[in-house]
Every structure is written in structure tokens, then in C-alpha cells.
Design a protein around this motif. Structure first.
Motif, short mmCIF file in Angstrom:
data_model
loop_
_atom_site.label_atom_id
_atom_site.label_comp_id
_atom_site.label_asym_id
_atom_site.label_seq_id
_atom_site.Cartn_x
_atom_site.Cartn_y
_atom_site.Cartn_z
N HIS A 26 28.84 51.74 9.77
CA HIS A 26 27.65 52.59 9.61
C HIS A 26 26.43 51.74 9.25
O HIS A 26 26.13 51.51 8.07
N HIS A 28 22.25 50.67 10.87
CA HIS A 28 21.22 51.10 11.83
C HIS A 28 20.35 49.92 12.25
O HIS A 28 19.95 49.10 11.43
N LYS A 143 27.93 61.90 15.59
CA LYS A 143 27.38 61.95 14.23
C LYS A 143 27.30 63.40 13.79
O LYS A 143 26.78 64.25 14.51
N HIS A 204 29.09 58.07 3.38
CA HIS A 204 28.33 58.06 2.13
C HIS A 204 29.10 58.69 0.96
O HIS A 204 28.50 59.22 0.03
N ASP A 261 24.82 51.09 5.59
CA ASP A 261 23.76 52.02 6.02
C ASP A 261 22.41 51.29 6.04
O ASP A 261 21.37 51.85 5.73
ZN LIG Z 1 23.00 56.20 8.26
#
Ligand SMILES: [Zn+2]
Length: 325
Positions: A26, A28, A143, A204, A261
């Protein structure tokens, strides 16, 4: 209708699950929160600068032995799969993108609010089977996303659509949760649509310092995402390390996935309180996609995890997530 059940769809084509290698589940490359382009005071987005920064980060990851970078950017957060494909070709790192929209409070909700679940499912399936827009680039996962402590009707519809698309195509689900809440509701919704819990990463989950929560998710078979390493505004990384070790020592190493993340490039200002990317990194120095390999894995070893455990977490668990049972 189904994607090739034994292949993972990267932005540059299909690979065998065994070819994923060390995988960050995960992260980006490029994010733009809804309305970023309305902010005339934000730094100007320069695609070339962003690509150069991203290539540099991906090459650092390759040097650390990472094979695959999963970017579960929601379709409404500035997702740019052609940018990802160009980056993957330049850096030789495998990148997986996703279909699926963000949670209600932070996404673009107007269109999907009015579409029935069947049509949203069909849109997601189209992005997995045919490709995103007319790029021919296929999503390799779905997602899903929910808000804090409560799943709204909008979010429930999108989670159901995501689960149905995953069921039809065989790709896994990667979720966003807020404040380490609603993981069990996500599992209920996903399994209620006929998808096994081991095709879902409850993302998360490290947002809460609660071993019982983590263990209860793992006991149901889901992957538990400790995927915000470096975001020390939420919790210090020592707490994340402690909770990973507790879950591993409780016998659930096969349910752990690690990531940051991280966001390599921003369209618009990164967060309302920081105008520039450099300001964010100054506040969160370990919030970069290399920290797990350079800083966290040594702490996990010191906490008693073996090399085999580390390989299970970084290599085998992502492979099993994508390959299915
Ligand atoms: Zn994310």
C-alpha cells in the motif's frame, strides 16, 4: 469475464504471483485530493519533475530488493495509470493499480451516489477486465474504503460493488479504514458477497494501538495491514513494531502485511497544513517507501522474527493475497 486466475495484472502486463518478489502492499506514486486543481495558491504540478522524483524513489526500492509496488490509489484521488505505466517501464519496478472509489468524506461522490450497485460493479469489472479508460491498463485489485466508526450507505454500496467485482474476476481487495475502525464490518460485507476473508487486506489497521483488534481480524482470515509506517502523527512507529511483533508471536505471521501509505508526488498541496512536499517530509522523516527495509525490518529481527518470518511477510503473504487459495 474473469481475469487470468493465476496472473497478477500489473500496469505493464500480467506476471505470475511468484514473480512479485518483495512487495509493498500500500504505497502511492501520485495523489491529488478532490479539488486540488481549484487551489490556485498550491505549487504548480510539473509532470516531468514528478516523474523524475518517482523514478528515483522506485530505483531506491529496487536497490533494496523490492520487486512490486502496489498503488491502491482510488479512482477519484487523481489516479493516473499512464503515469504509473511510464514509471514502471523507466524504473523496472512492477506496479499494480486498482479500481474502486474512496470513502464518502474525502472522495468524489456525486456520480456513484446516484448509480445502483450493479452499475458500479460493472464499472469496476470493466477496469479489471478491459482496462481503465482507453489505456488498456488493467486494475489488479479493488480498493474499498470506509470512514471512521461507521459505514455510510454510500460506502456500503461501494464496498459491495467492490466485493462483487472481486468475486467475478478473482482479484483481491485492499481497503482503507479510518482510525483503525470498521475492519470487521468490511469483512462482514466482503464475505457476505461470497469473497473469502483471505482475499482482503484490512488496510490501516495500525491506526489503533489494539492487539485484540488486530488478532480478531487475523483470526477471521483477513490480512491485517500495518501499512502506515512513518505516519507518526497517528502513532509512533515503535507502537506499530510492537503490535506487528505481538501478532506474529500470537501465531499470525501469515496475516501480516507491511507498508507506509507513502505518497511520492502530490498534485496540489500535500495536506492543508503543509504547502510543500518538503514540509511534510520535515515533519514525517520516515514517511518514505524505503523505511520498512532500512529501519523497520531490523527492529522486527531484534524483536525475534526470523529471516523466514520476514520472507513470509514481505514475499509470501502478498503472493498468497493475489494468488488466492
Ligand atoms: Zn493509501
Amino acid at each position: 469475464m474473469t481475469a487470468d486466475a493465476r496472473a497478477v495484472q500489473t500496469v505493464t502486463g500480467r506476471v505470475r504471483p511468484e514473480a512479485l518478489g518483495r512487495t509493498l502492499i500500500h504505497e502511492h506514486v501520485l495523489i491529488g485530493f478532490p479539488g486540488w486543481n481549484l487551489d490556485a495558491l498550491a505549487p504548480r504540478f510539473d509532470r516531468g519533475d514528478a516523474m523524475a522524483r518517482a523514478v528515483d524513489q522506485m530505483q531506491r526500492l529496487r536497490d533494496l530488493g523490492v520487486g512490486t509496488f502496489v498503488d491502491p490509489c482510488p479512482m477519484d484521488l487523481g489516479r493516473d495509470v499512464e503515469f504509473l505505466a511510464e514509471l514502471s517501464q523507466k524504473s523496472e519496478l512492477q506496479i499494480v493499480c486498482t479500481t474502486g472509489a474512496y470513502f464518502e468524506a474525502e472522495g468524489i461522490t456525486h456520480t456513484f451516489r446516484h448509480l445502483p450497485v450493479e452499475e458500479i460493479t460493472a464499472i469496476y469489472i470493466k477496469e479489471i477486465v478491459e482496462g481503465i479508460g482507453d489505456t488498456g491498463i488493467r486494475a489488479g485489485a479493488v480498493k474499498i474504503a470506509t470512514g471512521a466508526h461507521h459505514i455510510s450507505d454510500y460506502e456500503r454500496k461501494l464496498v459491495q460493488a467492490g466485493a462483487r467485482a472481486a468475486r467475478e474476476t478473482g482479484v483481491p481487495l485492499i481497503s482503507h479504514t479510518q482510525e483503525g475502525s470498521c475492519g470487521h464490518d468490511q469483512i462482514d460485507l466482503v464475505t457476505g458477497e461470497g469473497v473469502a476473508a483471505d482475499r482482503l487486506v484490512v488496510g490501516h489497521s495500525d491506526g489503533v494501538d489494539d492487539h485484540e483488534y488486530h488478532r480478531s481480524l487475523a483470526e477471521r482470515g483477513a490480512f491485517v495491514g500495518f501499512d502506515r509506517f512513518g505516519i507518526t502523527l497517528i502513532l509512533p512507529d515503535e507502537v506499530r513494531v510492537k503490535n506487528v511483533l505481538k501478532l506474529a508471536h500470537a501465531g499470525h505471521t501469515r496475516n501480516i502485511l507491511l507498508s507506509h501509505d507513502s505518497i511520492v508526488c502530490w498534485q496540489g498541496r500535500p495536506v492543508p497544513f503543509a504547502a510543500r512536499y518538503e514540509d511534510v517530509l520535515a515533519m514525517l522523516p520516515d514517511w518514505r517507501p524505503t523505511s520498512i527495509l532500512t529501519k523497520i525490518v531490523p527492529q522486527l529481527r531484534a524483536g525475534g522474527l526470523t529471516e523466514a518470518d520476514i520472507t513470509t511477510i514481505l514475499v509470501d503473504n502478498p503472493r498468497r493475497l493475489f494468488a488466492g487459495a
